[in-house]
Design a protein around this motif. Structure first.
Motif, mmCIF file in Angstrom:
data_model
loop_
_atom_site.group_PDB
_atom_site.id
_atom_site.type_symbol
_atom_site.label_atom_id
_atom_site.label_comp_id
_atom_site.label_asym_id
_atom_site.label_seq_id
_atom_site.Cartn_x
_atom_site.Cartn_y
_atom_site.Cartn_z
ATOM 1 N N UNK A 1 4.457 19.726 0.108
ATOM 2 C CA UNK A 1 4.813 20.805 -0.813
ATOM 3 C C UNK A 1 4.089 22.056 -0.354
ATOM 4 N N UNK A 2 4.850 23.139 -0.076
ATOM 5 C CA UNK A 2 4.226 24.336 0.503
ATOM 6 C C UNK A 2 3.503 25.203 -0.520
ATOM 7 N N UNK A 3 2.591 24.595 -1.242
ATOM 8 C CA UNK A 3 1.694 25.366 -2.106
ATOM 9 C C UNK A 3 0.596 25.927 -1.206
ATOM 10 N N UNK A 4 -0.399 26.530 -1.816
ATOM 11 C CA UNK A 4 -1.527 27.018 -1.027
ATOM 12 C C UNK A 4 -2.818 26.547 -1.666
ATOM 13 N N UNK A 5 -3.586 25.727 -0.918
ATOM 14 C CA UNK A 5 -3.226 25.171 0.382
ATOM 15 C C UNK A 5 -2.143 24.106 0.234
ATOM 16 N N UNK A 6 -1.455 23.814 1.324
ATOM 17 C CA UNK A 6 -0.380 22.855 1.300
ATOM 18 C C UNK A 6 -0.856 21.516 0.714
ATOM 19 N N UNK A 7 -0.018 20.916 -0.134
ATOM 20 C CA UNK A 7 -0.384 19.583 -0.643
ATOM 21 C C UNK A 7 0.606 18.570 -0.082
ATOM 22 N N UNK A 8 0.094 17.395 0.205
ATOM 23 C CA UNK A 8 0.920 16.335 0.780
ATOM 24 C C UNK A 8 0.825 15.123 -0.129
ATOM 25 N N UNK A 9 2.006 14.683 -0.586
ATOM 26 C CA UNK A 9 2.026 13.520 -1.478
ATOM 27 C C UNK A 9 2.539 12.292 -0.748
ATOM 28 N N UNK A 10 1.853 11.196 -0.938
ATOM 29 C CA UNK A 10 2.286 9.932 -0.358
ATOM 30 C C UNK A 10 2.778 9.018 -1.477
ATOM 31 N N UNK A 11 3.987 8.498 -1.282
ATOM 32 C CA UNK A 11 4.608 7.646 -2.299
ATOM 33 C C UNK A 11 5.053 6.361 -1.637
ATOM 34 N N UNK A 12 4.919 5.270 -2.342
ATOM 35 C CA UNK A 12 5.371 3.991 -1.819
ATOM 36 C C UNK A 12 6.893 3.912 -1.920
ATOM 37 N N UNK A 13 7.534 3.302 -0.946
ATOM 38 C CA UNK A 13 8.992 3.118 -0.975
ATOM 39 C C UNK A 13 9.315 1.780 -1.653
ATOM 40 N N UNK A 14 10.590 1.559 -1.989
ATOM 41 C CA UNK A 14 10.952 0.252 -2.553
ATOM 42 C C UNK A 14 10.538 -0.896 -1.614
ATOM 43 N N UNK A 15 10.733 -0.690 -0.310
ATOM 44 C CA UNK A 15 10.312 -1.705 0.664
ATOM 45 C C UNK A 15 8.807 -1.941 0.592
ATOM 46 N N UNK A 16 8.053 -0.852 0.537
ATOM 47 C CA UNK A 16 6.603 -0.956 0.437
ATOM 48 C C UNK A 16 6.173 -1.654 -0.839
ATOM 49 N N UNK A 17 6.937 -1.424 -1.908
ATOM 50 C CA UNK A 17 6.621 -2.041 -3.194
ATOM 51 C C UNK A 17 6.723 -3.559 -3.113
ATOM 52 N N UNK A 18 7.743 -4.046 -2.413
ATOM 53 C CA UNK A 18 7.880 -5.505 -2.296
ATOM 54 C C UNK A 18 6.714 -6.079 -1.484
ATOM 55 N N UNK A 19 6.275 -5.317 -0.466
ATOM 56 C CA UNK A 19 5.117 -5.772 0.312
ATOM 57 C C UNK A 19 3.855 -5.751 -0.543
ATOM 58 N N UNK A 20 3.702 -4.686 -1.323
ATOM 59 C CA UNK A 20 2.513 -4.560 -2.169
ATOM 60 C C UNK A 20 2.407 -5.730 -3.136
ATOM 61 N N UNK A 21 3.567 -6.114 -3.668
ATOM 62 C CA UNK A 21 3.569 -7.249 -4.605
ATOM 63 C C UNK A 21 3.118 -8.524 -3.911
ATOM 64 N N UNK A 22 3.606 -8.695 -2.679
ATOM 65 C CA UNK A 22 3.230 -9.866 -1.894
ATOM 66 C C UNK A 22 1.731 -9.844 -1.609
ATOM 67 N N UNK A 23 1.215 -8.678 -1.229
ATOM 68 C CA UNK A 23 -0.207 -8.563 -0.903
ATOM 69 C C UNK A 23 -1.071 -8.686 -2.143
ATOM 70 N N UNK A 24 -0.511 -8.380 -3.293
ATOM 71 C CA UNK A 24 -1.293 -8.477 -4.522
ATOM 72 C C UNK A 24 -1.728 -9.919 -4.771
ATOM 73 N N UNK A 25 -0.912 -10.858 -4.280
ATOM 74 C CA UNK A 25 -1.293 -12.267 -4.392
ATOM 75 C C UNK A 25 -2.640 -12.500 -3.702
ATOM 76 N N UNK A 26 -2.868 -11.760 -2.621
ATOM 77 C CA UNK A 26 -4.126 -11.893 -1.892
ATOM 78 C C UNK A 26 -5.300 -11.336 -2.699
ATOM 79 N N UNK A 27 -5.028 -10.220 -3.431
ATOM 80 C CA UNK A 27 -6.073 -9.655 -4.294
ATOM 81 C C UNK A 27 -6.480 -10.677 -5.349
ATOM 82 N N UNK A 28 -5.476 -11.328 -5.936
ATOM 83 C CA UNK A 28 -5.752 -12.331 -6.963
ATOM 84 C C UNK A 28 -6.506 -13.520 -6.356
ATOM 85 N N UNK A 29 -6.070 -13.961 -5.170
ATOM 86 C CA UNK A 29 -6.770 -15.056 -4.486
ATOM 87 C C UNK A 29 -8.234 -14.685 -4.254
#
Lengths: 119, 119
Positions: A71-99
Motif C-alpha cells: 500500500x503506497x502510504x508513507x512510509x509504504x506499508x506491506x501486508x502479508x495475508x495467508x492464502x486459502x492454500x496456506x490456510x490448509x497447510x496452517x491447519x495441518x501444521x497446527x496439529x504439530x503445535x498441539x503435539x
DNA sequence: GTCAGTAAGTTACGATCCGATACCTACTGC
DNA sequence: GCAGTAGGTATCGGATCGTAACTTACTGAC
C-alpha cells in the motif's frame, strides 16, 4: 536428491524443503490468525532477523502460501495475508503445535535421561 | 532465541528446532512402518549421507522418539525402532505427507506463476 | 595368511546457510 | 536539515551440511 532414486520426486520431499523450517512454520502460524505487516510479523514471531523474515516471506509467497500487498502510504506499508492454500497447510501444521504442547514434557524428560546416561 | 522474549519457552519452538528438518521427518516416517537397520534406513530414506543419518538418529534417540538396539552379531547390527512417543509424532507428521500429496500441484503451479512474473 | 567385503559409524574439508549488524530509500514532522 | 519510521538489502563471521575417505572388527574366498 538424485533423480534416479525412486523417492526423488516424492511430493513430500519438495514440500519438506520449504516447510521443514522453523521460521516458515512460525510465519504461517502467525498469519493464520490475522493479516500482518512486516514489522508486526517480526514482533509476533520473535527472534527472527529481518533478513530471514524477508527470505522466508519471499519463499512462502513464491509457493502461493501467502500474498504480499503493498500500500503506497508513507512510509509504504506491506501486508502479508495467508492464502486459502496456506490456510490448509496452517491447519495441518497446527496439529504439530498441539503435539508439542502435549508431549514437550516427555521430550524434555527423555533428553535429560539421555544426557544423564554416560556422562 | 532470547530468554527474555515471551515466545522463548514456547514448546513449539523447542520441538521445531528438532523436528523442522527434512531428515528427521523422513527417518521418523520410515521407522513408523517398521524397525530398520542403519544401512536399510539409508537406502529407504534416499539421498541422506551417513553423517547426517548418524547425526539425525542420535538426536531422535536423545529426544525419546526412537530407540537404538545393538545386537553383537558379526558385524554388529544396530536396529532403530520408533517409540510410542515417536509413533504419535509420526502420525501427526503423516498429515503433512497427505497435505503434500494433495497440494503439490498447486504449489508447483504457484511457483511457476511467480517465476514467470518479472523475469 | 592375506585380500576383498560388510556394518556402522567417524573425520576432514569445502560449500552453503544463518544471524547480527550496518546500511539504504523515501518520505514526515519538528 | 535532523531524527524517526517502514521495509527492506549488503556484508561478514560462525555454524551447519554434504562428499569422500578412513576406521574397527570380523567373515569367507583364494
Amino acid at each position: 536428491m538424485k533423480p534416479d532414486h525412486p523417492e526423488a520426486d516424492c511430493p513430500m520431499i519438495l514440500i519438506l524443503e520449504r516447510v521443514a523450517n522453523k521460521w516458515a512454520v512460525l510465519v504461517v502460524a502467525a498469519l493464520w490468525k490475522e493479516t500482518l505487516r512486516f514489522n508486526e510479523l517480526k514482533r509476533v514471531v520473535g527472534g527472527v532477523s529481518q533478513k530471514m523474515l524477508s527470505q522466508t516471506l519471499k519463499a512462502l509467497e513464491r509457493d502461493g502460501l501467502i500474498t504480499r500487498k503493498v500500500t503506497p502510504t508513507v512510509p509504504v506499508t506491506v501486508e502479508y495475508t495467508i492464502t486459502p492454500l496456506g490456510k490448509t497447510l496452517a491447519q495441518t501444521m497446527d496439529a504439530l503445535r498441539i503435539w508439542s504442547a502435549d508431549h514437550i514434557g516427555e521430550v524434555v524428560a527423555a533428553r535429560a535421561a539421555f544426557d544423564a546416561r554416560d556422562i
